[in-house]
Design a protein around this motif. Structure first.
Motif, PDB file in Angstrom:
ATOM      1  N   LYS A 173     -22.716  12.644 -20.940  1.00  0.00           N
ATOM      2  CA  LYS A 173     -22.232  13.786 -21.589  1.00  0.00           C
ATOM      3  C   LYS A 173     -22.225  15.080 -20.790  1.00  0.00           C
ATOM      4  O   LYS A 173     -21.177  16.091 -20.723  1.00  0.00           O
ATOM      5  CB  LYS A 173     -22.868  14.106 -22.946  1.00  0.00           C
ATOM      6  N   VAL A 174     -23.282  15.237 -19.884  1.00  0.00           N
ATOM      7  CA  VAL A 174     -23.067  16.179 -18.890  1.00  0.00           C
ATOM      8  C   VAL A 174     -21.761  16.058 -18.075  1.00  0.00           C
ATOM      9  O   VAL A 174     -21.179  17.055 -17.721  1.00  0.00           O
ATOM     10  CB  VAL A 174     -24.299  16.370 -18.169  1.00  0.00           C
ATOM     11  N   LEU A 175     -21.462  14.949 -17.431  1.00  0.00           N
ATOM     12  CA  LEU A 175     -20.403  14.828 -16.542  1.00  0.00           C
ATOM     13  C   LEU A 175     -19.158  14.915 -17.207  1.00  0.00           C
ATOM     14  O   LEU A 175     -18.262  15.257 -16.658  1.00  0.00           O
ATOM     15  CB  LEU A 175     -20.401  13.099 -15.998  1.00  0.00           C
ATOM     16  N   GLU A 218     -23.655  28.116 -20.041  1.00  0.00           N
ATOM     17  CA  GLU A 218     -23.840  28.297 -18.417  1.00  0.00           C
ATOM     18  C   GLU A 218     -22.465  28.087 -17.746  1.00  0.00           C
ATOM     19  O   GLU A 218     -22.185  28.931 -17.130  1.00  0.00           O
ATOM     20  CB  GLU A 218     -24.909  27.933 -18.073  1.00  0.00           C
ATOM     21  N   LEU A 219     -21.914  26.878 -18.165  1.00  0.00           N
ATOM     22  CA  LEU A 219     -20.594  26.485 -17.500  1.00  0.00           C
ATOM     23  C   LEU A 219     -19.439  27.621 -17.862  1.00  0.00           C
ATOM     24  O   LEU A 219     -18.573  27.675 -16.933  1.00  0.00           O
ATOM     25  CB  LEU A 219     -19.998  25.161 -17.776  1.00  0.00           C
ATOM     26  N   MET A 233     -32.483  29.119 -18.072  1.00  0.00           N
ATOM     27  CA  MET A 233     -31.235  28.602 -17.229  1.00  0.00           C
ATOM     28  C   MET A 233     -31.535  27.181 -16.780  1.00  0.00           C
ATOM     29  O   MET A 233     -32.522  26.872 -16.128  1.00  0.00           O
ATOM     30  CB  MET A 233     -31.052  29.447 -15.967  1.00  0.00           C
ATOM     31  N   TYR A 234     -30.490  25.987 -16.843  1.00  0.00           N
ATOM     32  CA  TYR A 234     -30.588  24.794 -16.632  1.00  0.00           C
ATOM     33  C   TYR A 234     -29.881  24.848 -15.311  1.00  0.00           C
ATOM     34  O   TYR A 234     -30.262  23.836 -14.421  1.00  0.00           O
ATOM     35  CB  TYR A 234     -29.923  23.750 -17.384  1.00  0.00           C
ATOM     36  N   LEU A 242     -27.456  20.349 -23.922  1.00  0.00           N
ATOM     37  CA  LEU A 242     -26.014  20.250 -23.774  1.00  0.00           C
ATOM     38  C   LEU A 242     -25.340  21.356 -24.342  1.00  0.00           C
ATOM     39  O   LEU A 242     -24.577  22.193 -23.719  1.00  0.00           O
ATOM     40  CB  LEU A 242     -25.636  18.852 -24.527  1.00  0.00           C
ATOM     41  N   PRO A 243     -25.942  22.266 -25.487  1.00  0.00           N
ATOM     42  CA  PRO A 243     -25.174  23.241 -25.618  1.00  0.00           C
ATOM     43  C   PRO A 243     -25.451  24.596 -24.777  1.00  0.00           C
ATOM     44  O   PRO A 243     -24.602  25.367 -24.433  1.00  0.00           O
ATOM     45  CB  PRO A 243     -25.724  23.689 -27.254  1.00  0.00           C
TER      46      PRO A 243
END
Length: 280
Positions: free
Chosen positions: A91-93, A60-61, A1-2, A54-55
């Motif tokens: 890219k996270v944003l 998780e999102l 988990m990130y 990122l994937p």
């Protein structure tokens, strides 16, 4: 988990409201002399990427409860030098925008100015840490971080775009940065909230401070010897800490800015971390 619930080592003095935290990178190349992450991150001043971030984060999102705030970042700055090239934080944003994530961004860099187009479309608040506006002192304390004036300039641009902004004046160091507090506060007088924190030392950061600032530490360390040990940190004596915090609070609130303190056992309102600024 990130995405992980923020839990600062179960420190008894932490008053943070519940939130999640995400460290986009491992390690931070700002190499601040007083930094605490060297006590738990190997090779902490060398920045590394995270495999499949990122994937995995997007998966998780998809299941994430959008009521909660995600903080970027409390162990590794989301804008290390390599972010200029890799653009992973951007890219996270963009993922946060896609999934309507509430975000609390904190950095010691000005690179975030590049991403204000995305940040302006997020439910977020943006903050910078400024230890002192004295260029020479800042460069000694934070050798690889962008100069404070650049961080503040980028934050002013966020403010002019209507993004909620806050700051941390952290750490406050007696005999060193505390003498610059009024100038630092004046430079940040446009923000809505300021969090302050006195210098807290762990054995590794104590060793670096003695090596870099021997004369300062000859005056400072006797204070810590009379102070407290809390959660593995050396603290200034409570009476001195609270004297500094009371003075800081009076000066900050006197400018119409709300006040927070971090892991001090002192008061904050309406939040210690500025999370109250993130739109619901």
């Amino acid at each position: 988990m990130y995405l992980r619930p923020f839990d600062p080592w179960k420190n008894p003095l932490c008053t943070c409201p519940f939130k999640y935290t995400l460290n986009v990178y491992t390690g931070c190349d700002h190499a601040c002399v007083y930094c605490y992450i060297t006590s738990y991150i190997p090779n902490a001043f060398r920045v590394r990427t995270k495999e499949g971030l990122l994937p995995k984060l997007e998966r998780e999102l998809r299941k994430f409860d959008g009521r909660h705030i995600v903080a970027l970042s409390y162990s590794s700055d989301p804008y290390p030098t390599i972010e200029k090239k890799l653009r992973i934080t951007r890219k996270v944003l963009e993922l946060f925008r896609r999934y309507d994530v509430r975000c609390l961004l904190l950095t010691k860099s000005d690179i975030f100015e590049r991403d204000l187009d995305v940040l302006s479309e997020l439910r977020c608040a943006v903050g910078v840490t400024v230890t002192t506006v004295d260029k020479e002192k800042a460069k000694l304390l934070e050798p690889n971080a962008p100069l404070p004036e650049r961080r503040i300039s980028a934050l002013k641009k966020a403010y002019r775009m209507g993004i909620p902004v806050y700051a941390r004046i952290d750490p406050i160091i007696p005999y060193y940065t505390w003498g610059d507090f009024d100038d630092t506060l004046e430079a940040l007088s446009f923000v809505s909230h300021i969090t302050v924190s006195t210098l807290k030392l762990r054995p590794d950061s104590k060793k670096r401070m003695f090596a870099k600032f021997p004369e300062l530490m000859e005056r400072l360390w006797p204070l810590y010897e009379r102070g407290e040990r809390i959660g593995g940190y050396y603290y200034l004596p409570k009476e001195l800490r609270f004297k500094i915090l009371r003075e800081a609070e009076k000066k900050i609130t006197g400018k119409g800015i709300t006040f927070g303190s971090c892991r001090e056992g002192y008061r904050s309102f309406p939040s210690c971390d500025g999370s109250h600024l993130v739109p619901p």
